[in-house]
Scaffold this motif. Structure first.
Motif, PDB file in Angstrom:
ATOM      1  N   THR A 299      -8.755   2.219   5.705  1.00  0.00           N
ATOM      2  CA  THR A 299      -8.259   3.758   4.923  1.00  0.00           C
ATOM      3  C   THR A 299      -9.156   4.005   4.392  1.00  0.00           C
ATOM      4  O   THR A 299     -10.322   4.016   4.654  1.00  0.00           O
ATOM      5  CB  THR A 299      -7.131   2.787   4.092  1.00  0.00           C
ATOM      6  N   MET A 300      -8.348   4.969   3.908  1.00  0.00           N
ATOM      7  CA  MET A 300      -9.466   6.143   4.433  1.00  0.00           C
ATOM      8  C   MET A 300      -9.591   5.789   2.409  1.00  0.00           C
ATOM      9  O   MET A 300     -10.305   7.131   1.934  1.00  0.00           O
ATOM     10  CB  MET A 300      -8.093   7.717   4.267  1.00  0.00           C
TER      11      MET A 300
ATOM     12  N   LEU B 160       0.780  -1.328   0.051  1.00  0.00           N
ATOM     13  CA  LEU B 160      -0.264   0.156  -0.033  1.00  0.00           C
ATOM     14  C   LEU B 160       0.726   1.100  -0.294  1.00  0.00           C
ATOM     15  O   LEU B 160       0.505   2.046  -0.187  1.00  0.00           O
ATOM     16  CB  LEU B 160      -0.994  -0.430   0.758  1.00  0.00           C
TER      17      LEU B 160
ATOM     18  N   LYS C 279      -0.938  10.390   4.434  1.00  0.00           N
ATOM     19  CA  LYS C 279      -0.700  11.155   3.577  1.00  0.00           C
ATOM     20  C   LYS C 279       0.337  11.815   4.531  1.00  0.00           C
ATOM     21  O   LYS C 279       1.546  12.743   3.854  1.00  0.00           O
ATOM     22  CB  LYS C 279      -1.178  12.028   3.298  1.00  0.00           C
TER      23      LYS C 279
HETATM   24  P1  NAD Z   1      -4.658   5.840   6.047  1.00  0.00           P
HETATM   25  O1  NAD Z   1      -4.056   7.372   5.468  1.00  0.00           O
HETATM   26  O2  NAD Z   1      -5.559   5.378   4.778  1.00  0.00           O
HETATM   27  O3  NAD Z   1      -5.814   6.250   7.152  1.00  0.00           O
HETATM   28  C1  NAD Z   1      -4.657   6.445   8.831  1.00  0.00           C
HETATM   29  C2  NAD Z   1      -4.724   5.478   9.745  1.00  0.00           C
HETATM   30  O4  NAD Z   1      -6.795   5.491   9.963  1.00  0.00           O
HETATM   31  C3  NAD Z   1      -4.662   4.196   9.918  1.00  0.00           C
HETATM   32  O5  NAD Z   1      -3.867   4.031  10.520  1.00  0.00           O
HETATM   33  C4  NAD Z   1      -6.237   3.337   9.162  1.00  0.00           C
HETATM   34  O6  NAD Z   1      -6.267   1.846   9.690  1.00  0.00           O
HETATM   35  C5  NAD Z   1      -6.962   4.348  10.215  1.00  0.00           C
HETATM   36  N1  NAD Z   1      -8.114   4.070   9.552  1.00  0.00           N
HETATM   37  C6  NAD Z   1      -8.086   5.313   8.084  1.00  0.00           C
HETATM   38  N2  NAD Z   1      -9.444   5.141   8.547  1.00  0.00           N
HETATM   39  C7  NAD Z   1     -10.645   4.093   9.207  1.00  0.00           C
HETATM   40  C8  NAD Z   1     -12.380   3.860   9.694  1.00  0.00           C
HETATM   41  N3  NAD Z   1     -12.654   4.805   9.415  1.00  0.00           N
HETATM   42  N4  NAD Z   1     -12.252   3.573  11.025  1.00  0.00           N
HETATM   43  C9  NAD Z   1     -10.743   3.689  11.687  1.00  0.00           C
HETATM   44  N5  NAD Z   1      -9.691   4.035  11.861  1.00  0.00           N
HETATM   45  C10 NAD Z   1      -9.604   4.900  10.485  1.00  0.00           C
HETATM   46  O7  NAD Z   1      -3.311   5.224   6.294  1.00  0.00           O
HETATM   47  P2  NAD Z   1      -2.356   4.966   5.404  1.00  0.00           P
HETATM   48  O8  NAD Z   1      -1.115   5.324   6.010  1.00  0.00           O
HETATM   49  O9  NAD Z   1      -2.647   5.335   4.066  1.00  0.00           O
HETATM   50  O10 NAD Z   1      -1.987   3.396   5.473  1.00  0.00           O
HETATM   51  C11 NAD Z   1      -2.593   2.249   4.253  1.00  0.00           C
HETATM   52  C12 NAD Z   1      -2.964   1.400   5.256  1.00  0.00           C
HETATM   53  O11 NAD Z   1      -2.025   0.543   5.734  1.00  0.00           O
HETATM   54  C13 NAD Z   1      -3.515   1.781   7.208  1.00  0.00           C
HETATM   55  O12 NAD Z   1      -4.399   0.788   7.442  1.00  0.00           O
HETATM   56  C14 NAD Z   1      -2.301   1.210   7.427  1.00  0.00           C
HETATM   57  O13 NAD Z   1      -2.481   1.030   8.664  1.00  0.00           O
HETATM   58  C15 NAD Z   1      -1.890  -0.056   7.107  1.00  0.00           C
HETATM   59  N6  NAD Z   1      -0.332  -0.778   6.948  1.00  0.00           N
HETATM   60  C16 NAD Z   1      -0.115  -0.462   8.310  1.00  0.00           C
HETATM   61  C17 NAD Z   1       1.336  -0.981   8.001  1.00  0.00           C
HETATM   62  C18 NAD Z   1       2.047  -1.047   9.678  1.00  0.00           C
HETATM   63  O14 NAD Z   1       3.592  -0.736   9.923  1.00  0.00           O
HETATM   64  N7  NAD Z   1       1.216  -1.624  10.614  1.00  0.00           N
HETATM   65  C19 NAD Z   1       1.562  -1.329   7.259  1.00  0.00           C
HETATM   66  C20 NAD Z   1       1.172  -1.426   5.692  1.00  0.00           C
HETATM   67  C21 NAD Z   1       0.558  -0.828   5.929  1.00  0.00           C
END
Ligand code: NAD
Length: 330
Positions: free
Chosen positions: A78-79, A46, A271
């Motif tokens: 995710t958003m 992602l 972002k």
């Molecule tokens: P993003 O900008 O879409 O979201 C930011 C954070 O808000 C993330 O932690 C996400 O899980 C949370 N979020 C988004 N919508 C939500 C909702 N409706 N309800 C509750 N929480 C919500 O995230 P991003 O930085 O573009 O990353 C994409 C995805 O990949 C996320 O889910 C992220 O956590 C995940 N990811 C995490 C890791 C890790 O190191 N743990 C690794 C790879 C990907």
């Protein structure tokens, strides 16, 4: 001397260490450096805007290492709405041998990957989720203790308990994730029944990690107290580096009467977190870090890190052996 475990044998690696998927960090530069150093490097799907971009990143990684490397596919809120199956299909088409999955409802993606013969390492924070993943025929579990960075789950079980529960109740080999930064940790994980370890935050603090030096230095300067848990209210608890934005988000989470995720979304936005790694301002957005930041005191190359880690683990195992004496000598 080295370690020969189910993980090193199945993955074709020399040191039983997997670099965990990390959003905005798991690029070709880091994954190839970890693999070249004898571990398993992992690209984060992602982190690439589209499946086609992931394809390019896989091909780029191949120009940087001839060793095996994997891809992380995380299925959490995710958003946006990532096309997970398309990312998985790119892994299949590009001949990726190992995928680390994590998150909710992984069945369709795991089924797709398994049908192509890919080795799946599924990360989970509870034994119940691990048992469900076993039914999906995953090859390894990555048992992720509460110490970990990012999505810690909602049960708050730390690794001494979680790993022992895994050993007691799971038939599938597992690796230990969350709280690992050195060879003593690897030796401890092996003693608890794991086949190796997963490290994320520790690899952020290496020469090759493609993030700003200020952030690496912030990790070196931090203690184990410098993380913050945010988003429990939305059952998506995440462990972040304790900074201004994480504290702001937590304040909104605790005081909001509406309790809408949209209220904190601008603060926890990925972002914005991504900018932190580019501009080096540790307070610009949230970024994930494990409690292990209290154990990290330097910025080595991946090769230096894994060589040292292996030596420490061997020394720890030998030290444990030395305390074993015939009863007559005691
Ligand atoms: P993003 O900008 O879409 O979201 C930011 C954070 O808000 C993330 O932690 C996400 O899980 C949370 N979020 C988004 N919508 C939500 C909702 N409706 N309800 C509750 N929480 C919500 O995230 P991003 O930085 O573009 O990353 C994409 C995805 O990949 C996320 O889910 C992220 O956590 C995940 N990811 C995490 C890791 C890790 O190191 N743990 C690794 C790879 C990907």
């Amino acid at each position: 001397m080295g370690f020969n475990t189910e993980l090193t044998r199945r993955l074709g690696i020399e040191v039983p260490v997997v670099q965990g998927g990390m959003q905005w960090v798991g690029y070709a530069e880091l994954a190839s450096a970890v693999s070249n150093a004898g571990g398993l490097g992992i690209l984060t799907a992602l982190t690439q805007s589209t499946p086609e971009d992931l394809r390019k990143e896989i091909r780029k990684t191949r120009t940087l290492t001839k060793k095996p490397f994997g891809v992380n596919i995380t299925l959490l809120p995710t958003m946006g709405a990532p096309p997970y199956d398309e990312y998985a299909q790119v892994c299949i088409d590009e001949g990726i041998k190992v995928v680390e999955t994590a998150g909710n409802s992984p069945k369709p993606v795991i089924k797709l990957l398994k049908s192509a013969g890919i080795i799946v390492i599924h990360k989970c924070t509870t034994i119940q989720h691990a048992a469900s993943a076993v039914k999906l025929r995953v090859d390894f579990l990555s048992i992720d203790g509460f110490e970990c960075a990012g999505h810690v789950g909602e049960s708050d079980i730390t690794n001494l308990i979680l790993l022992t529960r895994a050993r007691q109740s799971l038939d599938v080999p597992f690796i230990a994730s969350g709280g690992f930064a050195d060879g003593q940790g690897l030796a401890a994980a092996l003693a608890l029944g794991a086949e190796g370890i997963n490290m994320g935050t520790r690899f952020m603090c290496t020469v090759e990690a493609p993030i700003h030096i200020n952030i690496k230095q912030a990790i070196v300067d931090a203690s184990e107290h410098d993380t913050e848990l945010v988003m429990r209210r939305w059952t998506n608890t995440s462990r972040y580096f304790k900074n201004k934005v994480a504290s702001e988000a937590l304040k909104i989470e605790r005081t909001s009467t509406a309790g809408k995720f949209e209220e904190i979304a601008p603060f926890v936005s990925g972002k914005r977190g991504r900018e932190v790694f580019i501009n080096g301002d540790k307070d610009f957005g949230v970024w994930t870090a494990g409690q292990v930041i209290g154990l990290i005191h330097d910025i080595p190359t991946c090769q230096e890190l894994l060589t040292r880690l292996e030596e420490e683990a061997i020394e720890a195992v030998e030290k444990s052996r030395k305390v074993l004496q015939p009863r007559s000598n005691l």
